[in-house]
Design a protein around this motif. Structure first.
Motif, PDB file in Angstrom:
ATOM      1  N   ALA A 172       0.845  -1.194   0.000  1.00  0.00           N
ATOM      2  CA  ALA A 172       0.000   0.000   0.000  1.00  0.00           C
ATOM      3  C   ALA A 172       0.881   1.245   0.000  1.00  0.00           C
ATOM      4  O   ALA A 172       1.726   1.408   0.877  1.00  0.00           O
ATOM      5  N   SER A 173       0.677   2.106  -0.975  1.00  0.00           N
ATOM      6  CA  SER A 173       1.494   3.311  -1.138  1.00  0.00           C
ATOM      7  C   SER A 173       0.612   4.548  -1.237  1.00  0.00           C
ATOM      8  O   SER A 173      -0.516   4.480  -1.735  1.00  0.00           O
ATOM      9  N   THR A 174       1.144   5.672  -0.795  1.00  0.00           N
ATOM     10  CA  THR A 174       0.456   6.949  -0.955  1.00  0.00           C
ATOM     11  C   THR A 174       1.305   7.886  -1.792  1.00  0.00           C
ATOM     12  O   THR A 174       2.502   8.045  -1.544  1.00  0.00           O
ATOM     13  N   GLY A 175       0.682   8.496  -2.770  1.00  0.00           N
ATOM     14  CA  GLY A 175       1.330   9.550  -3.534  1.00  0.00           C
ATOM     15  C   GLY A 175       0.919  10.891  -2.952  1.00  0.00           C
ATOM     16  O   GLY A 175      -0.266  11.227  -2.945  1.00  0.00           O
ATOM     17  N   ILE A 176       1.880  11.633  -2.428  1.00  0.00           N
ATOM     18  CA  ILE A 176       1.584  12.956  -1.864  1.00  0.00           C
ATOM     19  C   ILE A 176       1.711  13.945  -3.010  1.00  0.00           C
ATOM     20  O   ILE A 176       2.789  14.498  -3.265  1.00  0.00           O
ATOM     21  N   LEU A 177       0.616  14.152  -3.711  1.00  0.00           N
ATOM     22  CA  LEU A 177       0.632  14.922  -4.946  1.00  0.00           C
ATOM     23  C   LEU A 177       0.400  16.403  -4.693  1.00  0.00           C
ATOM     24  O   LEU A 177      -0.537  16.783  -3.984  1.00  0.00           O
ATOM     25  N   PHE A 178       1.264  17.219  -5.277  1.00  0.00           N
ATOM     26  CA  PHE A 178       1.026  18.657  -5.296  1.00  0.00           C
ATOM     27  C   PHE A 178       0.046  18.954  -6.436  1.00  0.00           C
ATOM     28  O   PHE A 178      -0.370  18.063  -7.168  1.00  0.00           O
ATOM     29  N   MET A 228       1.024   8.783 -14.187  1.00  0.00           N
ATOM     30  CA  MET A 228       2.148   7.879 -14.473  1.00  0.00           C
ATOM     31  C   MET A 228       2.897   7.547 -13.189  1.00  0.00           C
ATOM     32  O   MET A 228       3.305   6.393 -12.958  1.00  0.00           O
ATOM     33  N   ALA A 229       3.062   8.547 -12.318  1.00  0.00           N
ATOM     34  CA  ALA A 229       3.726   8.312 -11.031  1.00  0.00           C
ATOM     35  C   ALA A 229       2.929   7.328 -10.176  1.00  0.00           C
ATOM     36  O   ALA A 229       3.501   6.474  -9.491  1.00  0.00           O
ATOM     37  N   MET A 230       1.607   7.418 -10.211  1.00  0.00           N
ATOM     38  CA  MET A 230       0.760   6.482  -9.458  1.00  0.00           C
ATOM     39  C   MET A 230       1.038   5.048  -9.903  1.00  0.00           C
ATOM     40  O   MET A 230       1.219   4.145  -9.075  1.00  0.00           O
ATOM     41  N   TRP A 231       1.046   4.862 -11.213  1.00  0.00           N
ATOM     42  CA  TRP A 231       1.276   3.515 -11.748  1.00  0.00           C
ATOM     43  C   TRP A 231       2.664   3.010 -11.370  1.00  0.00           C
ATOM     44  O   TRP A 231       2.827   1.844 -10.972  1.00  0.00           O
ATOM     45  N   LEU A 232       3.663   3.863 -11.479  1.00  0.00           N
ATOM     46  CA  LEU A 232       5.033   3.464 -11.160  1.00  0.00           C
ATOM     47  C   LEU A 232       5.159   3.005  -9.709  1.00  0.00           C
ATOM     48  O   LEU A 232       5.914   2.070  -9.413  1.00  0.00           O
ATOM     49  N   MET A 233       4.436   3.635  -8.807  1.00  0.00           N
ATOM     50  CA  MET A 233       4.508   3.241  -7.389  1.00  0.00           C
ATOM     51  C   MET A 233       4.087   1.792  -7.190  1.00  0.00           C
ATOM     52  O   MET A 233       4.668   1.065  -6.379  1.00  0.00           O
ATOM     53  N   LEU A 234       3.077   1.365  -7.939  1.00  0.00           N
ATOM     54  CA  LEU A 234       2.585  -0.001  -7.758  1.00  0.00           C
ATOM     55  C   LEU A 234       3.407  -1.031  -8.525  1.00  0.00           C
ATOM     56  O   LEU A 234       3.155  -2.233  -8.405  1.00  0.00           O
ATOM     57  N   GLN A 235       4.397  -0.593  -9.282  1.00  0.00           N
ATOM     58  CA  GLN A 235       5.282  -1.529  -9.976  1.00  0.00           C
ATOM     59  C   GLN A 235       6.535  -1.827  -9.162  1.00  0.00           C
ATOM     60  O   GLN A 235       7.350  -2.673  -9.549  1.00  0.00           O
ATOM     61  N   GLN A 236       6.697  -1.131  -8.014  1.00  0.00           N
ATOM     62  CA  GLN A 236       7.878  -1.335  -7.184  1.00  0.00           C
ATOM     63  C   GLN A 236       7.729  -2.587  -6.322  1.00  0.00           C
ATOM     64  O   GLN A 236       6.624  -2.933  -5.895  1.00  0.00           O
ATOM     65  N   GLU A 237       8.839  -3.229  -6.045  1.00  0.00           N
ATOM     66  CA  GLU A 237       8.796  -4.430  -5.197  1.00  0.00           C
ATOM     67  C   GLU A 237       8.336  -4.089  -3.791  1.00  0.00           C
ATOM     68  O   GLU A 237       7.573  -4.851  -3.177  1.00  0.00           O
ATOM     69  N   GLN A 238       8.786  -2.949  -3.271  1.00  0.00           N
ATOM     70  CA  GLN A 238       8.400  -2.514  -1.936  1.00  0.00           C
ATOM     71  C   GLN A 238       7.491  -1.297  -2.023  1.00  0.00           C
ATOM     72  O   GLN A 238       7.785  -0.348  -2.752  1.00  0.00           O
ATOM     73  N   ALA A 239       6.394  -1.329  -1.279  1.00  0.00           N
ATOM     74  CA  ALA A 239       5.490  -0.182  -1.234  1.00  0.00           C
ATOM     75  C   ALA A 239       6.123   0.950  -0.431  1.00  0.00           C
ATOM     76  O   ALA A 239       6.882   0.705   0.508  1.00  0.00           O
ATOM     77  N   ASP A 240       5.800   2.181  -0.794  1.00  0.00           N
ATOM     78  CA  ASP A 240       6.360   3.332  -0.090  1.00  0.00           C
ATOM     79  C   ASP A 240       5.540   4.564  -0.454  1.00  0.00           C
ATOM     80  O   ASP A 240       4.635   4.504  -1.285  1.00  0.00           O
ATOM     81  N   ASP A 241       5.871   5.691   0.170  1.00  0.00           N
ATOM     82  CA  ASP A 241       5.177   6.946  -0.073  1.00  0.00           C
ATOM     83  C   ASP A 241       6.096   7.911  -0.806  1.00  0.00           C
ATOM     84  O   ASP A 241       7.307   7.953  -0.539  1.00  0.00           O
ATOM     85  N   TYR A 242       5.519   8.708  -1.716  1.00  0.00           N
ATOM     86  CA  TYR A 242       6.321   9.578  -2.559  1.00  0.00           C
ATOM     87  C   TYR A 242       5.670  10.946  -2.737  1.00  0.00           C
ATOM     88  O   TYR A 242       4.459  11.030  -2.988  1.00  0.00           O
ATOM     89  N   VAL A 243       6.471  11.989  -2.646  1.00  0.00           N
ATOM     90  CA  VAL A 243       6.039  13.330  -3.019  1.00  0.00           C
ATOM     91  C   VAL A 243       6.155  13.455  -4.537  1.00  0.00           C
ATOM     92  O   VAL A 243       7.188  13.118  -5.119  1.00  0.00           O
ATOM     93  N   ILE A 244       5.074  13.943  -5.164  1.00  0.00           N
ATOM     94  CA  ILE A 244       5.052  14.094  -6.624  1.00  0.00           C
ATOM     95  C   ILE A 244       4.768  15.559  -6.951  1.00  0.00           C
ATOM     96  O   ILE A 244       3.718  16.091  -6.587  1.00  0.00           O
TER      97      ILE A 244
END
Length: 329
Positions: A172-178, A228-244
């Motif tokens: 489970a990942s969260t994108g902290i989108l501006f 695109m950033a949302m999709w990339l997050m779910l392609q990672q082996e480890q879930a994490d949170d990212y500022v976009i």
């Protein structure tokens, strides 16, 4: 095998662009809305993909509805883009905002856990969680100090996702989108309100554009970049949170000037600020550091504020011309 994705909130700006992206990548895409039979799905139609998305009704505030949908669709990826999405409206509807964002996110997480399916989950976070950081660029380690009911709700949802990731090992990942914009924004969002008014005035409308605080500063990007950033997050082996974000901050008055310049007008002759429209509390400046997304996702924004304005104005001018042709016919 073809991957299957479920997008909650598919009728919104991000949901429509995400559905288009996933279809292009060969996914089987299911789109959820509170009432799929009554929703118009205008954005999906504008992108020409309404016939390709499998539409269904889901109320994320209703745990039974969520669980039934997940067990029926059995998605590989679930994107939570649902919930009340207006910061301004959250001051008028704080309870609805908190329930649709916080309770809705919790229901999705709990249903994934209960189903025991290997679902990868994306949660739509927001830079509103940070509050006002002054000139400091916010990253994933910046403390949350939200200044709106919307920001409070998004902060609660963020920590729910983090807790389920740690406690139950969910991907489970969260994108902290501006802020991110596009022609699919409705006019209740200030960016589209400005673009639409400028284009009407350029065609001869005598109206004046009345806005709140035009000295606020934001990081504005292009919505298709952000999905695109949302999709990339779910392609990672480890879930994490990212500022976009783009990493560039501009004042709203600069955004206004670029819009009016694009249609050959002096914005100062057509726009004024009304203090009665100021929010009870607001973020004066928003600055972002998305270095983690660049490093781990290989993602960076491909459009800045001026690009966004140009594309939004071009689309609005085109739409107004088409409306004029229909009236003549």
């Amino acid at each position: 095998m073809m991957k299957r994705a479920l997008i909650c909130g598919v009728s919104g700006q991000d949901g429509a662009y995400l559905a288009k992206l996933l279809l292009e990548k060969g996914y089987e895409v299911y789109g959820g809305s509170r009432d799929a039979q009554m929703s118009s799905f205008t954005n999906l139609k504008r992108l020409g993909i309404d016939k390709q998305v499998k539409l269904l009704s889901i109320s994320i505030n209703d745990f039974r509805s969520v669980l039934q949908t997940i067990l029926k669709v059995r998605p590989d990826e679930l994107y939570n883009l649902a919930g009340q999405s207006s910061v301004s409206l959250s001051f008028e509807q704080p309870v609805e905002t908190l329930e649709s964002i916080s309770v809705g996110t919790l229901n999705l997480l709990e249903a994934i856990r209960f189903s025991n399916l290997p679902i990868r989950f994306y949660n739509a976070g927001s830079s509103e969680c940070f509050g006002d950081t002054g000139s400091m660029a916010a990253d994933e380690m910046t403390p949350f100090r939200p200044r709106s009911p919307y920001g409070v709700a998004k902060a609660a949802a963020f920590w729910q996702v983090a807790n389920y990731r740690e406690a139950y090992r969910l991907h489970a990942s969260t994108g902290i989108l501006f802020n991110h914009e596009s022609p699919l924004r409705p006019e209740r969002f200030v960016t589209q309100k400005i673009v639409a008014a400028a284009c009407r005035i350029a065609k001869g409308s005598p109206e004046k554009l009345v806005l709140g605080n035009i000295d606020i500063a934001r990081d504005w990007g292009w919505a298709p970049d952000y999905v695109m950033a949302m999709w990339l997050m779910l392609q990672q082996e480890q879930a994490d949170d990212y500022v976009i974000a783009t990493g560039e901050t501009n004042k709203l008055r600069d955004f206004i000037q670029v819009v009016f310049d694009s249609v050959g007008l002096n914005w100062k002759e057509h726009v004024y600020s009304d203090q009665s429209l100021f929010r009870p509390t607001d973020i004066i400046e928003g600055h972002a550091d998305s270095a983690k997304a660049r490093l781990h996702l290989g993602w960076r924004a491909s459009h800045n504020m001026e690009d966004v304005v140009r594309m939004m104005v071009q689309e609005k001018v085109k739409a107004l011309k088409e409306q004029s042709v229909k009236v003549i016919l």
